[in-house]
Structures are given as structure tokens and as C-alpha cells.
Motif scaffolding. Structure first.
Motif, PDB file in Angstrom:
ATOM      1  N   UNK A 130       0.849  -1.188   0.000  1.00  0.00           N
ATOM      2  CA  UNK A 130       0.000   0.000   0.000  1.00  0.00           C
ATOM      3  C   UNK A 130       0.882   1.233   0.000  1.00  0.00           C
ATOM      4  N   UNK A 131       0.607   2.132  -0.933  1.00  0.00           N
ATOM      5  CA  UNK A 131       1.311   3.412  -1.005  1.00  0.00           C
ATOM      6  C   UNK A 131       0.362   4.499  -0.525  1.00  0.00           C
ATOM      7  N   UNK A 132       0.736   5.160   0.566  1.00  0.00           N
ATOM      8  CA  UNK A 132      -0.061   6.260   1.108  1.00  0.00           C
ATOM      9  C   UNK A 132       0.430   7.545   0.465  1.00  0.00           C
ATOM     10  N   UNK A 133      -0.320   8.027  -0.531  1.00  0.00           N
ATOM     11  CA  UNK A 133       0.070   9.204  -1.308  1.00  0.00           C
ATOM     12  C   UNK A 133      -0.747  10.400  -0.844  1.00  0.00           C
ATOM     13  N   UNK A 134      -0.120  11.266  -0.076  1.00  0.00           N
ATOM     14  CA  UNK A 134      -0.804  12.453   0.425  1.00  0.00           C
ATOM     15  C   UNK A 134       0.184  13.594   0.483  1.00  0.00           C
ATOM     16  N   UNK A 135       0.227  14.299   1.625  1.00  0.00           N
ATOM     17  CA  UNK A 135       1.216  15.353   1.783  1.00  0.00           C
ATOM     18  C   UNK A 135       2.614  14.774   1.601  1.00  0.00           C
ATOM     19  N   UNK A 136       2.839  13.582   2.170  1.00  0.00           N
ATOM     20  CA  UNK A 136       4.069  12.832   1.943  1.00  0.00           C
ATOM     21  C   UNK A 136       3.747  11.542   1.224  1.00  0.00           C
ATOM     22  N   UNK A 137       4.720  10.662   1.127  1.00  0.00           N
ATOM     23  CA  UNK A 137       4.535   9.349   0.512  1.00  0.00           C
ATOM     24  C   UNK A 137       5.061   8.295   1.477  1.00  0.00           C
ATOM     25  N   UNK A 138       4.168   7.416   1.921  1.00  0.00           N
ATOM     26  CA  UNK A 138       4.557   6.326   2.804  1.00  0.00           C
ATOM     27  C   UNK A 138       4.205   5.000   2.173  1.00  0.00           C
ATOM     28  N   UNK A 139       4.698   3.916   2.754  1.00  0.00           N
ATOM     29  CA  UNK A 139       4.431   2.591   2.196  1.00  0.00           C
ATOM     30  C   UNK A 139       4.372   1.558   3.306  1.00  0.00           C
ATOM     31  N   UNK A 140       3.599   0.507   3.050  1.00  0.00           N
ATOM     32  CA  UNK A 140       3.562  -0.645   3.932  1.00  0.00           C
ATOM     33  C   UNK A 140       3.461  -1.902   3.079  1.00  0.00           C
ATOM     34  N   UNK A 141       4.211  -2.920   3.460  1.00  0.00           N
ATOM     35  CA  UNK A 141       4.118  -4.235   2.830  1.00  0.00           C
ATOM     36  C   UNK A 141       3.531  -5.165   3.873  1.00  0.00           C
ATOM     37  N   UNK A 142       2.389  -5.775   3.550  1.00  0.00           N
ATOM     38  CA  UNK A 142       1.638  -6.552   4.529  1.00  0.00           C
ATOM     39  C   UNK A 142       1.406  -7.969   4.020  1.00  0.00           C
ATOM     40  N   UNK A 143       1.739  -8.952   4.846  1.00  0.00           N
ATOM     41  CA  UNK A 143       1.473 -10.361   4.554  1.00  0.00           C
ATOM     42  C   UNK A 143       0.553 -10.909   5.628  1.00  0.00           C
ATOM     43  N   UNK A 144      -0.724 -11.106   5.277  1.00  0.00           N
ATOM     44  CA  UNK A 144      -1.653 -11.689   6.227  1.00  0.00           C
ATOM     45  C   UNK A 144      -1.703 -10.978   7.559  1.00  0.00           C
ATOM     46  N   UNK A 145      -1.614  -9.671   7.545  1.00  0.00           N
ATOM     47  CA  UNK A 145      -1.686  -8.892   8.775  1.00  0.00           C
ATOM     48  C   UNK A 145      -0.345  -8.598   9.411  1.00  0.00           C
ATOM     49  N   UNK A 146       0.737  -9.155   8.901  1.00  0.00           N
ATOM     50  CA  UNK A 146       2.070  -8.912   9.438  1.00  0.00           C
ATOM     51  C   UNK A 146       2.830  -7.962   8.524  1.00  0.00           C
ATOM     52  N   UNK A 147       3.297  -6.847   9.090  1.00  0.00           N
ATOM     53  CA  UNK A 147       3.991  -5.836   8.305  1.00  0.00           C
ATOM     54  C   UNK A 147       5.481  -6.151   8.197  1.00  0.00           C
ATOM     55  N   UNK A 148       6.031  -5.942   7.017  1.00  0.00           N
ATOM     56  CA  UNK A 148       7.461  -6.102   6.794  1.00  0.00           C
ATOM     57  C   UNK A 148       8.204  -4.919   7.400  1.00  0.00           C
ATOM     58  N   UNK A 149       9.210  -5.189   8.238  1.00  0.00           N
ATOM     59  CA  UNK A 149      10.008  -4.145   8.876  1.00  0.00           C
ATOM     60  C   UNK A 149      11.435  -4.203   8.336  1.00  0.00           C
ATOM     61  N   UNK A 150      11.868  -3.119   7.737  1.00  0.00           N
ATOM     62  CA  UNK A 150      13.239  -3.034   7.246  1.00  0.00           C
ATOM     63  C   UNK A 150      13.979  -1.870   7.894  1.00  0.00           C
ATOM     64  N   UNK A 151      13.311  -0.709   7.963  1.00  0.00           N
ATOM     65  CA  UNK A 151      13.954   0.486   8.512  1.00  0.00           C
ATOM     66  C   UNK A 151      12.909   1.343   9.218  1.00  0.00           C
ATOM     67  N   UNK A 152      13.188   1.704  10.485  1.00  0.00           N
ATOM     68  CA  UNK A 152      12.281   2.572  11.248  1.00  0.00           C
ATOM     69  C   UNK A 152      10.851   2.052  11.224  1.00  0.00           C
ATOM     70  N   UNK A 153      10.668   0.781  11.557  1.00  0.00           N
ATOM     71  CA  UNK A 153       9.345   0.138  11.620  1.00  0.00           C
ATOM     72  C   UNK A 153       8.586   0.255  10.307  1.00  0.00           C
ATOM     73  N   UNK A 154       9.305   0.205   9.190  1.00  0.00           N
ATOM     74  CA  UNK A 154       8.690   0.317   7.864  1.00  0.00           C
ATOM     75  C   UNK A 154       9.452  -0.577   6.895  1.00  0.00           C
ATOM     76  N   UNK A 155       8.931  -0.731   5.663  1.00  0.00           N
ATOM     77  CA  UNK A 155       9.670  -1.501   4.659  1.00  0.00           C
ATOM     78  C   UNK A 155      10.779  -0.690   4.008  1.00  0.00           C
ATOM     79  N   UNK A 156      11.072   0.472   4.545  1.00  0.00           N
ATOM     80  CA  UNK A 156      12.045   1.384   3.956  1.00  0.00           C
ATOM     81  C   UNK A 156      11.377   2.712   3.653  1.00  0.00           C
ATOM     82  N   UNK A 157      12.164   3.718   3.366  1.00  0.00           N
ATOM     83  CA  UNK A 157      11.620   5.066   3.146  1.00  0.00           C
ATOM     84  C   UNK A 157      11.252   5.227   1.672  1.00  0.00           C
TER      85      UNK A 157
END
Length: 284
Positions: A130-157
Motif C-alpha cells: 500500500x502506497x499512502x500518497x498524500x502530503x508525503x509518501x509512505x508505504x507498507x508491505x503486509x502479509x496476512x496482517x504482518x507488516x514487513x520491517x526493514x527500517x524505522x518500523x517500515x519496509x524502507x523510506x
């Protein structure tokens, strides 16, 4: 649905241009509310927007409900104070508990919260980007309710990926030249096309650079994350609904064979995915 119906959980999404909120009642019904739009808000404006949403949701006792809270920016070790917020600078140094009148809100990123709700509403159809496109741009990678964590509790910046289309690429709000935010973030679109949403939509038709930059970022995502579903959320994401066929074509053109063959590109349903997802997450 009467005003006295008990509320199980509340989700508050503090965005760069407005506050969105959602409440889940005991019978499983949703209520949603949105504040008036603001620009460069101070803490008092943000607090007023939150309280207005809570009143519209008919929340009588915030303390009795679970609360999930989405805020942009990096938090301190305790998790309740923003140490840096590029897109909403007024949040820096603010105690989030006081901002939302709740003693123990569960703080979650807006992209992750939106992904939780989008996947719940769609059913588990495999890995979701999911790409959250608003004032900024964020992202989340989700597998069956579990989020992928790579950097700062996110899949990367993801919003800072360099997708430069020309030598003199624009500079994003975090000073990153050629970043995705510099092409498709709300601030970049307003600078290029004006503040009126109809002007932005028309501009996206006339100027293909934002779509080409976004397609390049999604192509990178296919090589890195191999999503089954790519969902565009947030205010800008919803504006792109009419552009999905063109964007899909740009992404698929000679796309790496690493990408899943059955992947799909979709738009979010509305602006309240993050608020609903925060409320859902607060109950977990």
C-alpha cells in the motif's frame, strides 16, 4: 445508530491537510469524521481538529475506548513524542497523549494502518503493497496482517526513492533530489498545478512526469517486494483512480520477470482507511 451506542475503538489519522477519524461501535458499525482542511497548522489547530472529529463521532468518554493514532514523523524512545515531522512540523515536541486526550493511544504509521484496513476489507489476497500518497509518501508491505520491517518500523523510506526523470530533477521536502515525493507528493502537485483539486486532476492528464515517476517507483517495488496487490491510498492516491489504466500500462511495459504474473493495481476505497486501520489495530 443512536448516540448512546457504546464505542469499542477509535482511530485518529493526523494528516498534513486534515484530521480523519473513525469509531467502531459495539455492534460493528463504523462512524467517520473529517476536520476542515488546514495548512501549516500549529498544535492548537491540530488539537481543535481532533476534538471536532471526536464530537462528530459522538464520543462521550475517550478513556473508555481503545484508541489507535496515526501521526507523520519519527518518535522518541517512549513513542509519545515526535522528534521530527517534515510534513507537519508543528507536531515536533508535542505529547501525543495530550493532543488526542487519551492516556495510552497505540501509535501506528498511517501507511500500515491503511494497509490493515484495506486488506481486511478485501480479504487476504496475498502480499499487499500500500502506497499512502498524500502530503508525503509512505508505504507498507503486509502479509496476512504482518507488516514487513526493514527500517524505522517500515519496509524502507519509499517516498525517498530516487526516481529522477531528468538531470535537473526536483528536490523533495527532505532535501532528496529526484525523490518520489518531489514528483507525486501533494506539495509537489500543488506547486506544479495549483491548489484546486480539479486543476491537479487536469494537470495529471497534461503532464505525465508524476505518473512516470510513480510507475518507476512501483517497478522498483516489484523487484524488491514482489507484491500481489498494489493499492494507492491517500488523497493523491484517490485522485489517480481515473489514471489507473495508464499507470498500469507504464508499470507493466517490459516489467522485470521477477514480478508476480498475477499482480493487480488498485485504488483505495476512501480517505478513512488509515483511521479505520488504527481503530482495528488498537483492538489487537
Amino acid at each position: 445508530m443512536g448516540p448512546s451506542e457504546p464505542i469499542r475503538s477509535i482511530g485518529i489519522d493526523i494528516g498534513g491537510s486534515s484530521v480523519k477519524a473513525a469509531a467502531l461501535t459495539e455492534c460493528g458499525a463504523w462512524r467517520t469524521a473529517q476536520s476542515e482542511r488546514y495548512r501549516s497548522p500549529d498544535p492548537a489547530t491540530l488539537r481543535s481538529a481532533v476534538l471536532k472529529c471526536l464530537r462528530e463521532l459522538r464520543v462521550s468518554d475517550v478513556d473508555q475506548s481503545s484508541m489507535g493514532l496515526c501521526v507523520p514523523g519519527r518518535r522518541d524512545a517512549q513513542g509519545y513524542t515526535i522528534v521530527e515531522s517534515v510534513n507537519v512540523p508543528a507536531l515536533t515536541g508535542v505529547d501525543l497523549r495530550a493532543l488526542v486526550d487519551h492516556p495510552n493511544p497505540m501509535v501506528i504509521g498511517d501507511a500500515e494502518a491503511a494497509a490493515v484496513d484495506a486488506q481486511e476489507l478485501r480479504g487476504d489476497r496475498g502480499r499487499l503493497l500500500l502506497l499512502a500518497l498524500g502530503t508525503g509518501v509512505g508505504a507498507c508491505v503486509l502479509d496476512g496482517g504482518t507488516a514487513l520491517r526493514v527500517s524505522d518500523a517500515s519496509p524502507g523510506h519509499f517516498g525517498q526513492i530516487d526516481v529522477s526523470l531528468e538531470e535537473d530533477a526536483p528536490i523533495g521536502p527532505d532535501n532528496g533530489r529526484g525523490s518520489l515525493e518531489a514528483y507525486i507528493g501533494a506539495a509537489a502537485l500543488i506547486t506544479r498545478f495549483g491548489e484546486d483539486e480539479d486543476s491537479i486532476r487536469a494537470g495529471l492528464v497534461a503532464d505525465d512526469r508524476p505518473l512516470r515517476a510513480l510507475s518507476r517507483a512501483i517497478r522498483v517495488a516489484h523487484a524488491v517486494y514482489r507484491p500481489r496487490v498494489v493499492c494507492l491510498a491517500g488523497g493523491v492516491g484517490l485522485m489517480l483512480r481515473d489514471h489507473l489504466p495508464e499507470l498500469d500500462r507504464l508499470v507493466r511495459s517490459e516489467l522485470t520477470s521477477v514480478a508476480r504474473q498475477d499482480w493487480v493495481l488498485e485504488c483505495a476505497d476512501d480517505l478513512f482507511h488509515a483511521a479505520r486501520g488504527a481503530a482495528r489495530s488498537a483492538e489487537m
